[in-house]
Design a protein around this motif. Structure first.
Motif, PDB file in Angstrom:
ATOM      1  N   ALA A  45      24.463  43.499 -35.307  1.00  0.00           N
ATOM      2  CA  ALA A  45      24.535  42.299 -34.472  1.00  0.00           C
ATOM      3  C   ALA A  45      23.148  41.708 -34.245  1.00  0.00           C
ATOM      4  N   GLU A  49      21.908  37.998 -35.221  1.00  0.00           N
ATOM      5  CA  GLU A  49      21.643  37.071 -34.122  1.00  0.00           C
ATOM      6  C   GLU A  49      20.161  36.800 -33.881  1.00  0.00           C
ATOM      7  N   CYS A  65      21.407  43.856 -27.656  1.00  0.00           N
ATOM      8  CA  CYS A  65      22.540  44.310 -28.471  1.00  0.00           C
ATOM      9  C   CYS A  65      22.835  45.787 -28.244  1.00  0.00           C
ATOM     10  N   MET A 256      34.350  45.609 -32.164  1.00  0.00           N
ATOM     11  CA  MET A 256      33.201  45.779 -33.049  1.00  0.00           C
ATOM     12  C   MET A 256      33.502  45.385 -34.492  1.00  0.00           C
ATOM     13  N   SER A 258      34.627  42.697 -35.887  1.00  0.00           N
ATOM     14  CA  SER A 258      34.171  41.376 -36.318  1.00  0.00           C
ATOM     15  C   SER A 258      32.686  41.389 -36.668  1.00  0.00           C
ATOM     16  N   THR A 259      31.887  42.175 -35.950  1.00  0.00           N
ATOM     17  CA  THR A 259      30.462  42.281 -36.259  1.00  0.00           C
ATOM     18  C   THR A 259      30.252  42.929 -37.612  1.00  0.00           C
ATOM     19  N   LYS A 262      31.257  40.382 -40.315  1.00  0.00           N
ATOM     20  CA  LYS A 262      30.250  39.318 -40.460  1.00  0.00           C
ATOM     21  C   LYS A 262      29.014  39.836 -41.182  1.00  0.00           C
ATOM     22  N   PHE A 263      28.606  41.039 -40.846  1.00  0.00           N
ATOM     23  CA  PHE A 263      27.414  41.606 -41.458  1.00  0.00           C
ATOM     24  C   PHE A 263      27.611  41.794 -42.961  1.00  0.00           C
TER      25      PHE A 263
END
Length: 271
Positions: A45, A49, A65, A256, A258-259, A262-263
């Protein structure tokens, strides 16, 4: 990276109930993520970010984070020193060389050279700012990056060579690992210098990703963290079977997932 999370999940039920065989159910109903996975995802994250060009800004993002994902998963079995750090209103580095420095750092390995080392250093210094931690973190993320996309045998040789050299002349007695001979599986050693070499040993002895994780867990000791670190390296050396990737997702909390997704969309070469 998923390799670290998978190793953590598979090793979670053996941390305080060691098993000295590779013959066990890989994903068991009693498995779960621990602080190793929660903080690995927290660093994902932060990388997504944060401003990785600005030290102060990025360190603030990392701290935010780490604390945010701790609140999402407070039952992860965090170490005493790190728990106090997380609970602090103004967390400061506490000169730690615990293996938490490396169990969470693998996401930095996906970054380009230069950025990779800088981000790994900054993400470590916020808590584990001991020179031993910083040296092993740099070695670890470099190794994970360097063995990616080369033949497995070449990757293993790189790791063997890496275990032979002195990381710092200034601290040679503390840093030096004299090959595999000084690795002692079965000892519950929560230091970074007592964990990373054992994780590398598991990779060197294994035939593929799953065998690496099984081997790391069979050593005993701090099983989930050894397997998390070994899993991150093995992901680069061997790759991860799709069946294992899919199976691990049911153990990652919905807050968690979704993180992680995305990563891996941002950095598909390590997916």
């Amino acid at each position: 990276m998923l390799g670290a999370i998978i190793g953590d999940i598979a090793g979670s039920r053996f941390e305080f109930n060691n098993i000295h065989t590779k013959d066990f159910e890989f994903f068991h109903p009693d498995c779960q993520i621990t602080d190793d996975s929660a903080m690995t995802i927290a660093l994902m994250a932060a990388i997504l970010e944060g401003d990785m060009q600005n030290e102060m800004s990025f360190k603030k993002t990392v701290i935010d984070c780490y604390k945010r994902f701790w609140t999402l998963y407070p039952q992860g079995g965090y170490g005493l020193g790190f728990s106090e750090w997380l609970e602090s209103d103004n967390p400061q580095p506490y000169h730690s060389y615990g293996n938490g420095a490396c169990m969470r750092i693998s996401p930095a390995a996906v970054l380009d050279e230069g950025v990779r080392e800088r981000v790994a250093k900054w993400a470590t210094e916020v808590s584990h700012n001991h020179p031993i931690s910083l040296a092993w973190v740099n070695l670890f993320v470099t190794a994970v990056s360097m063995v990616k996309d080369i033949p497995a045998d070449d990757g293993k040789q790189y790791l063997r060579n890496m275990l032979q050299y002195t990381l710092s002349d200034e601290h040679s007695a503390e840093f030096y690992v004299n090959g595999i001979a000084k690795v002692h599986p079965g000892v519950f050693d929560e230091t970074v210098q007592g964990t990373v070499p054992i994780a590398i040993k598991a990779v060197l002895e294994a035939e593929d990703f799953e065998d690496t994780v099984r081997t790391a867990i069979s050593y005993g000791g701090d099983s989930d963290t050894i397997a998390a670190i070994a899993g991150a390296i093995a992901e680069s050396v061997f790759g991860i079977p799709q069946s294992i990737k899919r199976a691990c997702l049911r153990y990652i909390p919905v807050t968690m997932v979704s993180t992680v997704a995305k990563f891996h969309r941002r950095y598909p070469n390590f997916s």
